[in-house]
Design a protein around this motif. Structure first.
Motif, mmCIF file in Angstrom:
data_model
loop_
_atom_site.group_PDB
_atom_site.id
_atom_site.type_symbol
_atom_site.label_atom_id
_atom_site.label_comp_id
_atom_site.label_asym_id
_atom_site.label_seq_id
_atom_site.Cartn_x
_atom_site.Cartn_y
_atom_site.Cartn_z
ATOM 1 N N PRO B 17 26.735 37.079 46.218
ATOM 2 C CA PRO B 17 26.648 35.614 46.237
ATOM 3 C C PRO B 17 26.967 35.030 47.618
ATOM 4 O O PRO B 17 27.869 35.494 48.295
ATOM 5 N N GLY B 74 42.240 29.417 45.179
ATOM 6 C CA GLY B 74 41.027 30.198 44.919
ATOM 7 C C GLY B 74 40.366 29.813 43.607
ATOM 8 O O GLY B 74 39.138 29.735 43.503
ATOM 9 N N TRP B 75 41.193 29.535 42.605
ATOM 10 C CA TRP B 75 40.684 29.107 41.286
ATOM 11 C C TRP B 75 39.937 27.773 41.421
ATOM 12 O O TRP B 75 38.816 27.623 40.898
ATOM 13 N N ALA B 78 36.629 28.363 43.016
ATOM 14 C CA ALA B 78 35.670 28.973 42.074
ATOM 15 C C ALA B 78 35.112 27.907 41.121
ATOM 16 O O ALA B 78 33.910 27.889 40.835
ATOM 17 N N LEU B 79 35.989 27.019 40.650
ATOM 18 C CA LEU B 79 35.540 25.944 39.745
ATOM 19 C C LEU B 79 34.608 24.969 40.475
ATOM 20 O O LEU B 79 33.677 24.416 39.866
ATOM 21 N N GLU B 82 31.107 26.167 40.277
ATOM 22 C CA GLU B 82 30.538 25.951 38.934
ATOM 23 C C GLU B 82 30.181 24.478 38.730
ATOM 24 O O GLU B 82 29.162 24.159 38.109
ATOM 25 N N ALA B 83 31.021 23.568 39.250
ATOM 26 C CA ALA B 83 30.726 22.134 39.129
ATOM 27 C C ALA B 83 29.460 21.789 39.917
ATOM 28 O O ALA B 83 28.626 21.000 39.453
ATOM 29 N N VAL B 85 26.951 23.786 40.559
ATOM 30 C CA VAL B 85 25.785 24.375 39.873
ATOM 31 C C VAL B 85 25.185 23.375 38.885
ATOM 32 O O VAL B 85 23.963 23.254 38.770
ATOM 33 N N ILE B 86 26.063 22.625 38.185
ATOM 34 C CA ILE B 86 25.539 21.663 37.200
ATOM 35 C C ILE B 86 25.394 20.262 37.802
ATOM 36 O O ILE B 86 25.237 19.280 37.076
ATOM 37 N N ALA B 168 33.259 32.208 49.280
ATOM 38 C CA ALA B 168 33.360 33.680 49.358
ATOM 39 C C ALA B 168 34.375 34.063 50.447
ATOM 40 O O ALA B 168 35.217 34.938 50.236
#
Lengths: 91, 188
Positions: B17, B74-75, B78-79, B82-83, B85-86, B168
């Protein structure tokens, strides 16, 4: 997919917090020998693997990448554990 | 050249990724820090007394708090991906801001830790343990500062590919600390 990925990242974060706390507790109770070091280093390998899979998103990457980076984690942990063992054997 | 072939120009790195060039950097850093950890382990065997004495002067609680700070950062990163992406760009940017802010908290705690050491006369040349301690943690701290800058940059230029690439790097910085913390503070 996205909701699942977010849930996996949150689960990984929870486990990372839990295993960091475990490592600190093991140190706090004075477990410094082979067993104590082994627990802390095993927790480190697991934590690293969750980060690779759920933060760096290698869960969907080819297995070669997963194996290569997990091997790095294991190699570092085994080196540190071996160093502890040598020091203990020498007294 | 068709799209499928063009996407494969980076070979195996194309399967990861984010931009493959970032992965060249991540893999280089992984090897570099791996060698640093090996040197730390070997020197710990050769100078075991110096390492035991040096480790006893560190504060594992402070190091542990910094670990919690960085994994939470880091969490959030990562979120943020994902946010994005949508299509929730504002939420993604807020999450990145949170990740960068925690990176700054990590830096502040590390500076406090260094200042505490310096105030009791401990420095880079005190002994072998502290030379390696300052080199390893200082080199990592430079990566944290660079990571905060990268996170800020991808929050401004927030294409999905940029977010994947920037986060990353941040996760690599996070991973290195998660491994470094027990090696320096706890085990030995």
């Amino acid at each position: 997919m996205t909701r699942i990925a977010a849930r996996q990242a949150t689960r990984a974060w929870f486990l990372l917090v839990l295993f960091t706390a475990l490592s600190m507790i093991v140190w706090h109770v004075g477990a410094r020998g082979l067993v104590g070091s082994g627990i802390v280093l095993a927790a480190t390998v697991l934590k690293g693997r969750w980060m690779l899979m759920d933060f760096l998103k290698l869960r969907h990457a080819p297995s070669g990448w997963q194996i290569a980076l997990s091997s790095w984690l294991i190699l570092v942990a085994v080196s540190a554990w071996s160093a502890t063992a040598i020091n203990l054997l020498r007294g | 050249m068709d799209t499928a072939r063009e996407n494969r120009t980076w070979g195996a790195l194309s399967d990861l990724p984010g931009h493959p060039m970032m992965w060249v950097l991540i893999l280089t850093e992984t090897v570099t820090f791996g060698l640093l950890f090996a040197i730390f382990a070997i020197t710990g065997v050769v100078h075991s007394d110096v390492f035991s004495a040096g480790r006893a002067q560190l504060d594992p609680v402070l190091g542990g708090v910094n670990t919690l700070v960085l994994i939470t950062s880091g969490w959030l990163a990562a979120l943020a991906v994902e946010a994005r992406v949508i299509g929730r760009r504002t939420i993604a940017r807020l999450l990145l801001a949170g990740a960068a802010a925690l990176g700054c908290v990590f830096t502040a705690i590390k500076v406090v830790e260094y200042a505490t050491k310096v105030s009791v006369g401990i420095g880079l040349e005190t002994d072998t343990f502290f030379t390696l301690y300052f080199l390893a943690t200082g080199f990592h701290l430079l990566h944290v500062i660079l990571g905060v800058i990268i996170i800020a940059a991808v929050a401004m230029y927030d294409s999905l590919d940029n977010l994947k690439t920037g986060t990353a790097f941040w996760h690599m910085v996070d991973l290195v600390w998660v491994v470094m913390y027990p090696l320096i503070y706890l085990v030995g």
